[in-house]
Design a protein around this motif. Structure first.
Motif: not given
Length: 200
Positions: A1, A43-44, A47, A115, A119
């Motif tokens: 990403m 992984r978090l 993201g 997540a 965020e």
């Protein structure tokens, strides 16, 4: 990403180097739902679409690297990992790319982080990237603070030269006038002692 257009350029330093002596095993390798905590945390972080995710390894470095295989992170080995958390922060900060607006500092044992927790932290920081954003939660009647934390990019040189035996609180205490807290109940759940494994 790719880096998200919704926030300024952000780097991540994920600390996964310690021996977890009180826990009795390296917490970064503990599994939750079939996934190691270091892989889950990486992984978090990915993201969020950061400019770079740096994972600092030390104890059990080869096993940590195996857990991260296939993830778009950079692993840096801290040869001074036994010196303390500050040494790992120094190591991770030195590996960051230049030109970042902020650095998210994470530990890998906050096994309930989601997540949307990260965020919200990034969103709060994005509203004023010159501030320090620190997670906080309640323990009884007290408010407690800790990681994850976002530091403004201008403090990266100080992250590179922290006292090795102390964690990020030394920098937070130095710049309390810049600190804003973000409520994050899931940050309260970490692994420190064998009884925490039972709770997990």
């Amino acid at each position: 990403m790719t880096n998200s257009p919704n926030h300024p350029p952000l780097g991540v330093v994920l600390l996964a180097a310690g021996p977890s002596s009180r826990l009795g095993q390296p917490k970064q390798l503990v599994e939750v739902a079939g996934e190691s905590l270091v892989a889950r945390s990486a992984r978090l972080a990915l993201g969020l679409g950061p400019a770079q995710v740096i994972v600092v390894s030390g104890c059990e470095a080869e096993r940590v690297a195996a857990e991260l295989e296939g993830l778009a992170v950079e692993i840096v080995f801290n040869r001074n990992w036994a010196s303390g958390m500050g040494a790992s922060i120094n190591c991770g900060a030195r590996a960051l790319p230049v030109g970042l607006s902020g650095v998210l500092l994470m530990v890998c044992d906050q096994w309930r982080l989601q997540a949307d927790d990260l965020e919200r932290l990034v969103s709060a920081w994005s509203s004023d990237p010159s501030r320090i954003r620190v997670a906080c939660w309640k323990e009884g009647a007290a408010h407690v603070s800790g990681p994850p934390t976002i530091f403004p990019g201008r403090l990266v040189p100080e992250l590179k030269s922290m006292q090795e035996r102390r964690g990020a609180r030394q920098l937070i205490g130095r710049y309390m006038d810049l600190v804003e807290f973000v409520e994050m109940d899931n940050a309260a759940y970490d692994l420190d002692r064998p009884e925490d494994l039972e709770r997990l």
